[in-house]
Motif scaffolding. Structure first.
Motif, PDB file in Angstrom:
ATOM      1  N   THR A  31     107.210 -84.459 -19.185  1.00 38.96           N
ATOM      2  CA  THR A  31     107.490 -85.762 -18.837  1.00 38.96           C
ATOM      3  C   THR A  31     106.350 -86.418 -18.503  1.00 38.96           C
ATOM      4  O   THR A  31     105.587 -85.790 -17.518  1.00 38.96           O
ATOM      5  CB  THR A  31     108.613 -85.970 -18.135  1.00 38.96           C
ATOM      6  N   LEU A  32     105.689 -87.940 -18.951  1.00 33.89           N
ATOM      7  CA  LEU A  32     104.683 -88.208 -18.403  1.00 33.89           C
ATOM      8  C   LEU A  32     104.858 -89.572 -17.779  1.00 33.89           C
ATOM      9  O   LEU A  32     105.867 -90.500 -18.294  1.00 33.89           O
ATOM     10  CB  LEU A  32     103.674 -88.643 -19.613  1.00 33.89           C
ATOM     11  N   ALA A  33     104.154 -89.960 -16.595  1.00 38.24           N
ATOM     12  CA  ALA A  33     103.983 -91.199 -16.299  1.00 38.24           C
ATOM     13  C   ALA A  33     103.169 -92.224 -16.882  1.00 38.24           C
ATOM     14  O   ALA A  33     102.334 -91.644 -17.857  1.00 38.24           O
ATOM     15  CB  ALA A  33     103.649 -91.282 -14.818  1.00 38.24           C
ATOM     16  N   SER A  34     103.445 -93.649 -16.755  1.00 38.16           N
ATOM     17  CA  SER A  34     102.782 -94.392 -17.574  1.00 38.16           C
ATOM     18  C   SER A  34     101.038 -94.204 -17.230  1.00 38.16           C
ATOM     19  O   SER A  34     100.680 -94.317 -16.146  1.00 38.16           O
ATOM     20  CB  SER A  34     103.035 -95.828 -17.202  1.00 38.16           C
ATOM     21  N   GLY A  35     100.302 -94.181 -18.206  1.00 39.44           N
ATOM     22  CA  GLY A  35      98.848 -93.977 -18.127  1.00 39.44           C
ATOM     23  C   GLY A  35      98.397 -92.472 -18.053  1.00 39.44           C
ATOM     24  O   GLY A  35      97.142 -92.326 -17.939  1.00 39.44           O
ATOM     25  N   ALA A  98     101.619 -94.718 -23.007  1.00 42.28           N
ATOM     26  CA  ALA A  98     101.650 -96.170 -22.874  1.00 42.28           C
ATOM     27  C   ALA A  98     102.449 -96.539 -21.940  1.00 42.28           C
ATOM     28  O   ALA A  98     102.481 -97.875 -21.457  1.00 42.28           O
ATOM     29  CB  ALA A  98     101.529 -96.789 -24.214  1.00 42.28           C
ATOM     30  N   CYS A  99     103.629 -95.937 -21.720  1.00 44.45           N
ATOM     31  CA  CYS A  99     104.675 -96.276 -20.713  1.00 44.45           C
ATOM     32  C   CYS A  99     105.324 -94.942 -20.379  1.00 44.45           C
ATOM     33  O   CYS A  99     104.833 -93.871 -21.022  1.00 44.45           O
ATOM     34  CB  CYS A  99     105.828 -97.308 -21.258  1.00 44.45           C
ATOM     35  N   SER A 100     106.155 -94.862 -19.377  1.00 44.31           N
ATOM     36  CA  SER A 100     106.596 -93.359 -18.997  1.00 44.31           C
ATOM     37  C   SER A 100     107.264 -92.744 -20.419  1.00 44.31           C
ATOM     38  O   SER A 100     108.106 -93.483 -21.198  1.00 44.31           O
ATOM     39  CB  SER A 100     107.749 -93.534 -18.012  1.00 44.31           C
ATOM     40  N   ALA A 101     106.876 -91.419 -20.588  1.00 42.12           N
ATOM     41  CA  ALA A 101     107.762 -91.054 -21.820  1.00 42.12           C
ATOM     42  C   ALA A 101     108.000 -89.426 -21.395  1.00 42.12           C
ATOM     43  O   ALA A 101     107.538 -88.760 -20.615  1.00 42.12           O
ATOM     44  CB  ALA A 101     106.468 -91.056 -22.688  1.00 42.12           C
ATOM     45  N   SER A 102     108.724 -89.097 -22.625  1.00 44.66           N
ATOM     46  CA  SER A 102     109.143 -87.692 -22.513  1.00 44.66           C
ATOM     47  C   SER A 102     108.786 -87.119 -23.768  1.00 44.66           C
ATOM     48  O   SER A 102     109.241 -87.617 -25.033  1.00 44.66           O
ATOM     49  CB  SER A 102     110.597 -87.473 -22.225  1.00 44.66           C
ATOM     50  N   HIS A 161     110.065-102.994 -31.208  1.00 46.21           N
ATOM     51  CA  HIS A 161     110.473-102.010 -29.995  1.00 46.21           C
ATOM     52  C   HIS A 161     109.311-101.279 -29.286  1.00 46.21           C
ATOM     53  O   HIS A 161     109.522-100.823 -27.884  1.00 46.21           O
ATOM     54  CB  HIS A 161     111.364-100.813 -30.552  1.00 46.21           C
ATOM     55  N   ILE A 162     108.121-101.346 -29.698  1.00 48.41           N
ATOM     56  CA  ILE A 162     106.978-100.915 -29.051  1.00 48.41           C
ATOM     57  C   ILE A 162     106.111-101.797 -28.315  1.00 48.41           C
ATOM     58  O   ILE A 162     105.782-101.964 -27.092  1.00 48.41           O
ATOM     59  CB  ILE A 162     106.065-100.244 -30.308  1.00 48.41           C
ATOM     60  N   ALA A 163     105.977-103.142 -28.901  1.00 48.53           N
ATOM     61  CA  ALA A 163     105.462-104.299 -28.494  1.00 48.53           C
ATOM     62  C   ALA A 163     105.868-104.711 -26.990  1.00 48.53           C
ATOM     63  O   ALA A 163     105.127-105.086 -26.205  1.00 48.53           O
ATOM     64  CB  ALA A 163     105.368-105.575 -29.574  1.00 48.53           C
ATOM     65  N   GLU A 164     107.143-104.634 -26.827  1.00 51.25           N
ATOM     66  CA  GLU A 164     107.961-104.832 -25.711  1.00 51.25           C
ATOM     67  C   GLU A 164     107.532-104.171 -24.331  1.00 51.25           C
ATOM     68  O   GLU A 164     108.010-104.286 -23.355  1.00 51.25           O
ATOM     69  CB  GLU A 164     109.366-105.435 -25.588  1.00 51.25           C
ATOM     70  N   ARG A 165     106.993-102.820 -24.710  1.00 50.31           N
ATOM     71  CA  ARG A 165     107.215-101.649 -23.609  1.00 50.31           C
ATOM     72  C   ARG A 165     105.474-101.469 -23.506  1.00 50.31           C
ATOM     73  O   ARG A 165     105.245-100.759 -22.519  1.00 50.31           O
ATOM     74  CB  ARG A 165     107.594-100.589 -24.034  1.00 50.31           C
ATOM     75  N   VAL A 166     104.477-101.840 -24.183  1.00 48.92           N
ATOM     76  CA  VAL A 166     103.176-101.885 -24.003  1.00 48.92           C
ATOM     77  C   VAL A 166     102.371-102.936 -23.351  1.00 48.92           C
ATOM     78  O   VAL A 166     102.996-103.991 -23.538  1.00 48.92           O
ATOM     79  CB  VAL A 166     102.457-101.166 -25.003  1.00 48.92           C
ATOM     80  N   THR A 167     101.240-102.610 -22.884  1.00 44.90           N
ATOM     81  CA  THR A 167     100.477-103.964 -22.254  1.00 44.90           C
ATOM     82  C   THR A 167      99.862-104.572 -23.579  1.00 44.90           C
ATOM     83  O   THR A 167      99.603-104.040 -24.524  1.00 44.90           O
ATOM     84  CB  THR A 167      99.492-103.294 -21.294  1.00 44.90           C
ATOM     85  N   ASP A 168      99.646-105.880 -22.920  1.00 41.26           N
ATOM     86  CA  ASP A 168      98.695-106.803 -23.879  1.00 41.26           C
ATOM     87  C   ASP A 168      97.447-106.121 -24.128  1.00 41.26           C
ATOM     88  O   ASP A 168      96.697-106.222 -25.322  1.00 41.26           O
ATOM     89  CB  ASP A 168      98.359-108.209 -23.382  1.00 41.26           C
ATOM     90  N   ARG A 169      96.842-105.470 -23.313  1.00 41.60           N
ATOM     91  CA  ARG A 169      95.599-104.746 -23.389  1.00 41.60           C
ATOM     92  C   ARG A 169      95.696-103.490 -24.492  1.00 41.60           C
ATOM     93  O   ARG A 169      94.929-103.630 -25.419  1.00 41.60           O
ATOM     94  CB  ARG A 169      95.096-104.083 -22.073  1.00 41.60           C
ATOM     95  N   ASP A 170      96.689-103.029 -24.630  1.00 41.51           N
ATOM     96  CA  ASP A 170      96.880-101.810 -25.783  1.00 41.51           C
ATOM     97  C   ASP A 170      97.310-102.559 -26.834  1.00 41.51           C
ATOM     98  O   ASP A 170      96.676-101.916 -27.933  1.00 41.51           O
ATOM     99  CB  ASP A 170      98.372-100.915 -25.152  1.00 41.51           C
ATOM    100  N   ILE A 171      97.857-103.583 -27.032  1.00 41.82           N
ATOM    101  CA  ILE A 171      98.091-104.317 -28.101  1.00 41.82           C
ATOM    102  C   ILE A 171      96.767-104.965 -28.777  1.00 41.82           C
ATOM    103  O   ILE A 171      96.410-104.817 -29.975  1.00 41.82           O
ATOM    104  CB  ILE A 171      99.062-105.495 -28.115  1.00 41.82           C
TER     105      ILE A 171
END
Length: 200
Positions: A31-35, A98-102, A161-171
Motif C-alpha cells: 500500500t502506498l501513500a500519494s507521492g 499519483a494518489c493513494s494506491a494498493s 477515472h484517472i483525470a479526476e484523481r491526479v493533479t494538474d501537474r501530473d496531467i
C-alpha cells in the motif's frame, strides 16, 4: 480477498491458470501513500505489478529536473519496466503513486518459468506483451501527431477515472506541456464551451 494479479492474468489467458499456488506464495502486496515511490529509475527490478486500487504514474526525469509522465496505471492494469525484466537489466523509469494506491507484485522469472511450462501462462504473457505494444504505439502516435490540446482532450475522454484523481501537474506531465500551458489549454476549452452554449 480476491487477488488483482489473478483476475488480470486470467483475463489475459482467457482461462484459469494452473499452479496458481506457486504464484500465491510469491505474491507481494503493498500500500502506498500519494507521492510514495514504488521503484526508481536505473535499478535492477525484474518485477511485474498489478494495480488493486489507486493510480500509479510512470515517470521519466530529464537532465534539467523536469518530470514527464510516460503512462498511468489504475485499477485492473498491470505494468513493469520492460528494460528491467531481462537478466542484468535495469528500470528505464520511476514508478510513483499519483494518489493513494494498493498494488500486488510478482517476480518476472516465475511468470516466465510458468509460461515455459503451461500454454495458459504462455498465452497470458503473450497477450500482456501485445497489450503493452499496442499502448506504446498509441502513445507514440498521439505524441507525434496530435497537438497538446488534442492530447489533453483525448486523455480526459479516455481516462476520466484517472483525470479526476491526479493533479494538474501530473496531467501536464502526461500531455507534455508545462502546468502554465495546461492552464491556458483548459481556459481556451472552457471559453469555447461557453461560446457554444451561447450559440444554442
Amino acid at each position: 480477498m480476491v487477488s488483482a494479479a489473478k483476475e488480470i492474468l486470467e483475463r489475459l489467458a482467457g482461462d484459469s491458470l494452473p499452479d496458481w499456488h506457486l504464484v500465491e506464495s510469491a505474491l507481494r502486496r503493498k500500500t502506498l501513500a500519494s507521492g510514495e515511490c514504488l521503484f526508481l529509475v536505473g535499478v535492477a527490478h525484474p518485477v511485474v505489478y498489478f494495480v488493486k486500487s489507486g493510480v500509479i504514474k510512470m515517470v521519466y526525469e530529464t537532465y534539467d529536473g523536469d518530470a514527464w509522465v510516460k503512462a498511468f496505471a489504475a485499477e485492473g492494469r498491470f505494468f513493469a519496466s520492460i528494460a528491467g525484466l531481462s537478466p542484468g537489466g535495469v528500470t528505464s523509469f520511476s514508478a510513483v503513486a499519483a494518489c493513494s494506491a494498493s498494488v500486488e507484485s510478482l517476480p518476472y522469472h516465475l511468470l516466465d518459468q510458468l509460461g515455459d511450462k503451461h500454454p495458459q501462462w504462455q498465452r497470458a504473457l503473450r497477450k500482456g506483451f501485445e497489450l503493452y505494444g499496442f499502448r506504446k504505439e498509441a502513445r507514440e502516435r498521439d505524441l507525434l501527431t496530435l497537438s497538446a490540446e488534442e492530447r489533453y482532450q483525448r486523455f480526459i475522454e479516455e481516462y476520466p477515472h484517472i483525470a479526476e484523481r491526479v493533479t494538474d501537474r501530473d496531467i501536464a506531465g502526461y500531455v507534455r506541456v508545462t502546468p502554465v500551458a495546461l492552464s491556458r489549454i483548459k481556459a481556451r476549452i472552457k471559453l469555447r464551451q461557453m461560446d457554444d452554449r451561447l450559440d444554442i
